[in-house]
Design a protein around this motif. Sequence first.
Motif, PDB file in Angstrom:
ATOM      1  N   ARG A   8       0.816  -1.033  -0.101  1.00 56.48           N
ATOM      2  CA  ARG A   8       0.096  -0.002  -0.082  1.00 56.48           C
ATOM      3  C   ARG A   8       0.672   1.361  -0.089  1.00 56.48           C
ATOM      4  N   THR A   9       2.154   1.058  -0.089  1.00 61.18           N
ATOM      5  CA  THR A   9       2.981   2.431   0.063  1.00 61.18           C
ATOM      6  C   THR A   9       3.865   2.323  -0.809  1.00 61.18           C
ATOM      7  N   LEU A  11       7.189   4.799  -1.361  1.00 59.89           N
ATOM      8  CA  LEU A  11       7.902   5.802  -0.696  1.00 59.89           C
ATOM      9  C   LEU A  11       8.944   6.552  -1.694  1.00 59.89           C
ATOM     10  N   CYS A 102       2.071   7.113  -6.722  1.00 54.85           N
ATOM     11  CA  CYS A 102       2.536   5.966  -6.213  1.00 54.85           C
ATOM     12  C   CYS A 102       2.807   4.758  -7.346  1.00 54.85           C
ATOM     13  N   ALA A 108      -1.844   3.424  -1.761  1.00 50.61           N
ATOM     14  CA  ALA A 108      -1.736   4.792  -1.386  1.00 50.61           C
ATOM     15  C   ALA A 108      -0.086   4.716  -1.423  1.00 50.61           C
ATOM     16  N   CYS A 109       0.350   6.124  -1.240  1.00 46.64           N
ATOM     17  CA  CYS A 109       1.845   6.393  -1.024  1.00 46.64           C
ATOM     18  C   CYS A 109       1.804   7.789  -0.478  1.00 46.64           C
ATOM     19  N   MET A 110       3.048   8.074   0.039  1.00 50.70           N
ATOM     20  CA  MET A 110       3.261   9.474   0.577  1.00 50.70           C
ATOM     21  C   MET A 110       4.972   9.781   0.412  1.00 50.70           C
ATOM     22  N   VAL A 122       0.615  13.055   0.919  1.00 48.03           N
ATOM     23  CA  VAL A 122      -0.119  11.714   0.857  1.00 48.03           C
ATOM     24  C   VAL A 122      -1.072  11.676  -0.415  1.00 48.03           C
ATOM     25  N   ASP A 158      -1.512   4.535   8.426  1.00 51.62           N
ATOM     26  CA  ASP A 158      -0.372   3.733   8.114  1.00 51.62           C
ATOM     27  C   ASP A 158       0.468   4.984   7.296  1.00 51.62           C
ATOM     28  N   GLU A 159      -0.186   5.485   6.633  1.00 52.76           N
ATOM     29  CA  GLU A 159       0.645   6.594   5.836  1.00 52.76           C
ATOM     30  C   GLU A 159       1.061   7.897   6.556  1.00 52.76           C
ATOM     31  N   HIS A 162       4.248   6.679   8.262  1.00 54.53           N
ATOM     32  CA  HIS A 162       5.298   6.949   7.523  1.00 54.53           C
ATOM     33  C   HIS A 162       5.911   8.263   7.607  1.00 54.53           C
ATOM     34  N   VAL A 183       1.844  -0.122  10.337  1.00 59.25           N
ATOM     35  CA  VAL A 183       2.804   0.430   9.622  1.00 59.25           C
ATOM     36  C   VAL A 183       3.292  -0.608   8.899  1.00 59.25           C
TER      37      VAL A 183
END
Length: 355
Positions: A8-9, A11, A102, A108-110, A122, A158-159, A162, A183
């Motif tokens: 889901r991430t 980075l 992403c 999802a990402c950040m 995010v 979670d995001e 991070h 996370v």
Amino acid sequence: MKAAHIVRTALLSVAAAAALTLPVGPALAHGPDPVLGTATWGQNEVVPYHWSSIGVPPSWMAAAIEAGAGDVGESRASRAAVFVRAASAPATIAYGGSYVPCSWYGIACMDRTGMSNGTFGVWFRPQGWAFDWGYLRWCQGLSTPANGCYDAENVALDELGHVEILGHHVNYSDESDFTDAVVQYAARSRPSTGWNQHAFGRCDVARLQLEYERSNPSSPVSTCLSLATTAVLSPSAISVWIGETVRYNATLRINSTTSGGRMAGDPLSDRTLLLQRRAIGSTAWTTAGTLTPSASTEGVYSLTWSPTTTYDWRVIFSAPTGDGVLSATSAVVRVTVSGCTGAGCPQSAPGPAGR
């Protein structure tokens, strides 16, 4: 790739990219989340964010994201940053829109590379986004939540974890410890265990405490840690006449070692310390009483006693369940009691003062 294990991430900084290479297999030992990068926010810093103009979330997603931000403040158990929505802010959160950086597998990402300027980003993939495993479904965007959907509040937490500094938790090979951290490298969809976890797990909290310190000296240390402690006994006198009182003062602290991170040397308040005595030549200890925490100085305890003979004294701290610290015993201190006769001598008053 199974839907229950969709990453889901994605980075975006160099440090964040390194986090993507963290092992997902067996860990040698269970421990706190890894660190993501080196920068932290200020202790208890309030960091505002606003909706990106190119990806304003629908009301159901906005509510879930804001709930995730609220979960940060409620479950951080530390002095980590808190995130609040504002009309305008350097940091942005986006849903869909024309720009979603992403990676192809990220729901999802950040990006936290602009933290020095109060900036982070995010991004959330929109409802119905097509992956090679199927179409993304956010549970909050369904009229009736269905198995296989992802909880947006959990992913937001979670995001933002991070964004704080948390890297992906390293699980045991069987992932039996999955709920010890929100996370995670891979999300879990409904109804798998942990799919709707709305509070940081103990190993998320452990890293936040190491990097930001606990909320206050009375707060427990995360049980994902096992920090050594130091107890020190300092009587007000080590030689008294019979009948005189001695104030047995003690301090309790986390050891001043690097393993304690930001908590190294911190006082431990509102714990239970026992005062024990031993007759000279004996090996048996007897508990004389429980020391009282100081109302004005953190990590300080005391008990007043009128010894009737010479004893060795010590204080012991037995770490309670639910506190990630280790037990400690102070060094032994001998208090010598001498006889006294005559009108000028104090009256004999065995036992703790006031009893």
